[in-house]
Write a protein that holds these residues in place. Structure first.
Motif, PDB file in Angstrom:
ATOM      1  N   PHE A  91      40.716  77.023 -69.978  1.00 51.69           N
ATOM      2  CA  PHE A  91      41.946  76.666 -69.281  1.00 51.69           C
ATOM      3  C   PHE A  91      42.545  75.391 -69.872  1.00 51.69           C
ATOM      4  CE2 PHE A  91      44.160  74.347 -65.916  1.00 51.69           C
ATOM      5  CZ  PHE A  91      45.147  75.269 -65.604  1.00 51.69           C
ATOM      6  N   ILE A  92      41.697  74.388 -70.104  1.00 55.06           N
ATOM      7  CA  ILE A  92      42.159  73.125 -70.695  1.00 55.06           C
ATOM      8  C   ILE A  92      42.761  73.386 -72.078  1.00 55.06           C
ATOM      9  CG2 ILE A  92      41.390  70.866 -71.549  1.00 55.06           C
ATOM     10  CD1 ILE A  92      41.283  70.891 -68.589  1.00 55.06           C
ATOM     11  N   GLY A  93      42.118  74.242 -72.854  1.00 54.27           N
ATOM     12  CA  GLY A  93      42.639  74.583 -74.179  1.00 54.27           C
ATOM     13  C   GLY A  93      43.966  75.310 -74.104  1.00 54.27           C
ATOM     14  N   ASP A  94      44.079  76.239 -73.155  1.00 56.49           N
ATOM     15  CA  ASP A  94      45.322  77.005 -73.009  1.00 56.49           C
ATOM     16  C   ASP A  94      46.504  76.110 -72.646  1.00 56.49           C
ATOM     17  OD1 ASP A  94      43.858  79.273 -73.599  1.00 56.49           O
ATOM     18  OD2 ASP A  94      43.711  79.932 -71.511  1.00 56.49           O
ATOM     19  N   ILE A  95      46.316  75.225 -71.676  1.00 57.86           N
ATOM     20  CA  ILE A  95      47.447  74.379 -71.283  1.00 57.86           C
ATOM     21  C   ILE A  95      47.760  73.342 -72.365  1.00 57.86           C
ATOM     22  CG2 ILE A  95      47.113  74.758 -68.812  1.00 57.86           C
ATOM     23  CD1 ILE A  95      45.874  71.976 -68.610  1.00 57.86           C
ATOM     24  N   SER A  96      46.753  72.923 -73.111  1.00 58.33           N
ATOM     25  CA  SER A  96      47.003  71.986 -74.214  1.00 58.33           C
ATOM     26  C   SER A  96      47.823  72.659 -75.303  1.00 58.33           C
ATOM     27  CB  SER A  96      45.681  71.476 -74.802  1.00 58.33           C
ATOM     28  OG  SER A  96      44.970  70.743 -73.846  1.00 58.33           O
ATOM     29  N   GLU A  97      47.515  73.912 -75.594  1.00 53.95           N
ATOM     30  CA  GLU A  97      48.278  74.660 -76.601  1.00 53.95           C
ATOM     31  C   GLU A  97      49.730  74.858 -76.159  1.00 53.95           C
ATOM     32  OE1 GLU A  97      47.448  75.481 -79.726  1.00 53.95           O
ATOM     33  OE2 GLU A  97      45.601  74.362 -79.320  1.00 53.95           O
ATOM     34  N   ILE A  98      49.945  75.159 -74.885  1.00 48.27           N
ATOM     35  CA  ILE A  98      51.318  75.316 -74.368  1.00 48.27           C
ATOM     36  C   ILE A  98      52.095  74.022 -74.557  1.00 48.27           C
ATOM     37  CG2 ILE A  98      52.694  75.620 -72.267  1.00 48.27           C
ATOM     38  CD1 ILE A  98      50.482  77.561 -71.298  1.00 48.27           C
ATOM     39  N   LEU A  99      51.493  72.899 -74.201  1.00 53.23           N
ATOM     40  CA  LEU A  99      52.170  71.608 -74.350  1.00 53.23           C
ATOM     41  C   LEU A  99      52.426  71.279 -75.817  1.00 53.23           C
ATOM     42  CD1 LEU A  99      50.201  69.541 -71.679  1.00 53.23           C
ATOM     43  CD2 LEU A  99      52.595  70.245 -71.539  1.00 53.23           C
ATOM     44  N   LYS A 100      51.442  71.516 -76.673  1.00 56.83           N
ATOM     45  CA  LYS A 100      51.569  71.182 -78.096  1.00 56.83           C
ATOM     46  C   LYS A 100      52.609  72.050 -78.786  1.00 56.83           C
ATOM     47  CE  LYS A 100      48.815  70.576 -82.245  1.00 56.83           C
ATOM     48  NZ  LYS A 100      47.474  70.663 -82.834  1.00 56.83           N
ATOM     49  N   GLU A 101      52.588  73.360 -78.513  1.00 59.09           N
ATOM     50  CA  GLU A 101      53.529  74.278 -79.163  1.00 59.09           C
ATOM     51  C   GLU A 101      54.972  73.986 -78.772  1.00 59.09           C
ATOM     52  OE1 GLU A 101      52.203  78.176 -78.124  1.00 59.09           O
ATOM     53  OE2 GLU A 101      50.461  78.087 -79.477  1.00 59.09           O
ATOM     54  N   ASN A 102      55.188  73.529 -77.558  1.00 56.39           N
ATOM     55  CA  ASN A 102      56.547  73.247 -77.084  1.00 56.39           C
ATOM     56  C   ASN A 102      56.889  71.760 -77.149  1.00 56.39           C
ATOM     57  OD1 ASN A 102      57.310  75.986 -76.269  1.00 56.39           O
ATOM     58  ND2 ASN A 102      55.646  75.753 -74.804  1.00 56.39           N
ATOM     59  N   GLU A 103      56.072  70.995 -77.854  1.00 54.11           N
ATOM     60  CA  GLU A 103      56.285  69.563 -78.080  1.00 54.11           C
ATOM     61  C   GLU A 103      56.492  68.793 -76.775  1.00 54.11           C
ATOM     62  OE1 GLU A 103      59.483  69.402 -80.872  1.00 54.11           O
ATOM     63  OE2 GLU A 103      58.256  70.224 -82.494  1.00 54.11           O
ATOM     64  N   ASN A 104      55.709  69.112 -75.781  1.00 51.41           N
ATOM     65  CA  ASN A 104      55.693  68.420 -74.486  1.00 51.41           C
ATOM     66  C   ASN A 104      57.056  68.421 -73.790  1.00 51.41           C
ATOM     67  OD1 ASN A 104      52.985  67.693 -75.069  1.00 51.41           O
ATOM     68  ND2 ASN A 104      53.726  65.975 -76.256  1.00 51.41           N
ATOM     69  N   SER A 105      57.792  69.498 -73.951  1.00 47.52           N
ATOM     70  CA  SER A 105      59.114  69.599 -73.322  1.00 47.52           C
ATOM     71  C   SER A 105      58.968  69.689 -71.806  1.00 47.52           C
ATOM     72  CB  SER A 105      59.851  70.828 -73.850  1.00 47.52           C
ATOM     73  OG  SER A 105      59.181  72.006 -73.435  1.00 47.52           O
TER      74      SER A 105
END
Length: 145
Positions: A66-80
């Protein structure tokens, strides 16, 4: 005369043995009494750590965390803002499945302490259990009270 002194010493020895047994029994009883406040503290301290282990653990080696999944979402979208909103929604859904009542989940490195999900009044919290996990550049803190 010797018989009278002998009887006195036997009675004195029996009283000494009874007194020692009494002290021994009281000592053992005192040691065996459990203190319920200690077990409550241990349970609360493990709650945040256990929950973070669930969030950061893999089911098997092919699954993501779960931590990895949400980190990837934030990273891919540049913390938008949209990605932060999406992660907040996913976090709230995840914590509702874990049935936590009072918690605060935040990212403390890249998003500068942004609370991603929370429930309960943190300002009135006592006996807070805290756990932190890092994934890449992101550092997540979970507080449970």
């Amino acid at each position: 005369m010797l018989d009278e002194k002998g009887n006195f010493f036997i009675v004195e020895a029996i009283l000494a043995i009874v007194l020692l047994l009494f002290v021994f029994l009281i000592f053992n009883y005192t040691i065996s009494i459990s203190n319920p406040s200690y077990s409550g503290e241990i349970k609360n301290s493990k709650t945040a750590q256990d929950t973070m282990e669930i969030l950061s653990g893999k089911i098997n080696f092919t699954d993501g965390t779960f931590i990895g999944d949400i980190s990837e979402i934030l990273k891919e979208n540049e913390n938008s803002k949209e990605s932060v909103s999406e992660v907040s929604k996913l976090s709230k859904d995840k914590f509702s499945t874990l049935k936590l009542e009072n918690y605060r989940f935040s990212e403390t490195n890249i998003l500068d302490g942004k609370v991603l999900a929370g429930s309960g009044d943190y300002s009135k919290a006592t006996n807070v259990s805290v756990a932190t996990r890092t994934y890449g550049d992101y550092s997540y803190t979970l507080s449970i009270w």
